[in-house]
Design an enzyme around this catalytic site. Structure first.
Site, PDB file in Angstrom:
ATOM      1  N   SER A 160     -64.933   7.248   1.142  1.00 57.02           N
ATOM      2  CA  SER A 160     -65.540   8.467   0.609  1.00 57.02           C
ATOM      3  C   SER A 160     -64.577   9.645   0.613  1.00 57.02           C
ATOM      4  CB  SER A 160     -66.810   8.822   1.395  1.00 57.02           C
ATOM      5  OG  SER A 160     -66.561   8.828   2.785  1.00 57.02           O
ATOM      6  N   HIS A 214     -64.707  14.356   4.177  1.00 56.41           N
ATOM      7  CA  HIS A 214     -65.117  14.547   2.789  1.00 56.41           C
ATOM      8  C   HIS A 214     -64.513  15.831   2.223  1.00 56.41           C
ATOM      9  CE1 HIS A 214     -68.954  11.918   3.402  1.00 56.41           C
ATOM     10  NE2 HIS A 214     -67.828  11.233   3.490  1.00 56.41           N
TER      11      HIS A 214
END
Length: 282
Positions: A160, A214
């Site tokens: 991610s 992230h």
């Protein structure tokens, strides 16, 4: 733009070779198959496809190495290269890259692989394999690096960081071509917000979501997209050159300072007792 011919100054966006694929537009060519409706520009001869297959293979390997109720054990992930601050401080720099290949559970890998295939085929087609590969790996690297600096005692895995990096690329390209987008601004902005909200919502499904990773991945994509952008001089915004210099300086500063913190000043322990890949701890 995919499916739409260049019209007026917006054609300059095509000269970038960097603009991320926008949402589907009316009047474009119809997808050839259901697979291409789900994954636009689907192509097995791409970096993103091979990376996804490698991630699925590694997930299967982590289950075989040791699992509980269908989920890889923490030691399995550690042995295969999960990010762990004390290990990185001892010199295991590869742990800033290998987490991109590992996932904590089936839902985790499903969402990450689906998202990167959903937008990755089109991006790689526009950027070219080498440029897309550089973007993907750098976003994962910097996301993992910022994550371990923020919390060296968090066992982190997942692609991610790279996925959010692709959103950062979108943001940079929209910013650079804002004056050229015309009526497309609202559509692209809405699409970007929708994708960002979807990623954040999917991230919250995990109780141990790595928000710093992230953010780091998205920031890496944003900076590197500006660095790699190559707009025609007549279409560049007034701040174009200054933005490129700032992006280069910021990226270099983050990498050097964070590596110094993670490797030189990182904690010496504790180190997990997990055995080895060939003799994992039961």
């Amino acid at each position: 733009l995919p499916g739409v011919g260049p019209v007026g100054p917006a054609a300059a966006m095509l000269k970038l070779g960097m603009l991320a694929p926008p949402p589907p537009m009316p009047g474009g060519s119809e997808p050839e198959s259901l697979l291409e409706m789900i994954f636009p520009s689907f192509d097995t001869d791409t970096f993103v496809w091979r990376m996804s297959c490698l991630q699925l293979t590694n997930y299967a390997a982590s289950l075989m190495l040791g699992s509980y109720m269908g989920t890889p054990k923490l030691c399995s992930l550690y042995l295969l290269g999960a990010s762990w601050g004390p290990a990185i401080a001892s010199g295991a720099i590869w742990r800033l890259f290998l987490p991109m290949l590992l996932h904590a559970n089936a839902l985790h890998i499903f969402f990450n692989v689906f998202f990167q295939l959903r937008i990755g085929f089109g991006m790689e087609k526009q950027f070219g394999r080498r440029k897309f590969c550089l973007l993907y790996l750098f976003c994962g690297f910097l996301g993992n690096l910022l994550s371990v600096v923020a919390n060296p005692f968090k066992l982190a895995v997942g692609a991610s960081t790279s996925g959010f990096g692709l959103l950062g690329v979108w943001a940079a390209e929209v910013l650079l071509t804002w004056e050229l987008l015309g009526e497309s601004r609202l559509r692209l902005l809405t699409w970007f917000i929708f994708m960002l909200a979807s990623c954040v919502m999917m991230s919250t499904l995990s109780p141990s979501v790595d928000f710093v990773g992230h953010f780091g991945g998205a920031l890496a994509g944003f900076l590197l997209a500006i660095i790699l952008a190559d707009m025609r001089e007549e279409h560049r915004p007034a701040w174009y050159d200054k933005a490129k210099v700032t992006a280069k300086s910021t990226a270099a500063f983050l990498v050097l300072c964070c590596l110094l913190k993670a490797v030189t000043l990182g904690p010496e322990g504790p180190m997990p007792f997990c055995g080895s890949i060939f003799r994992p701890r039961a």
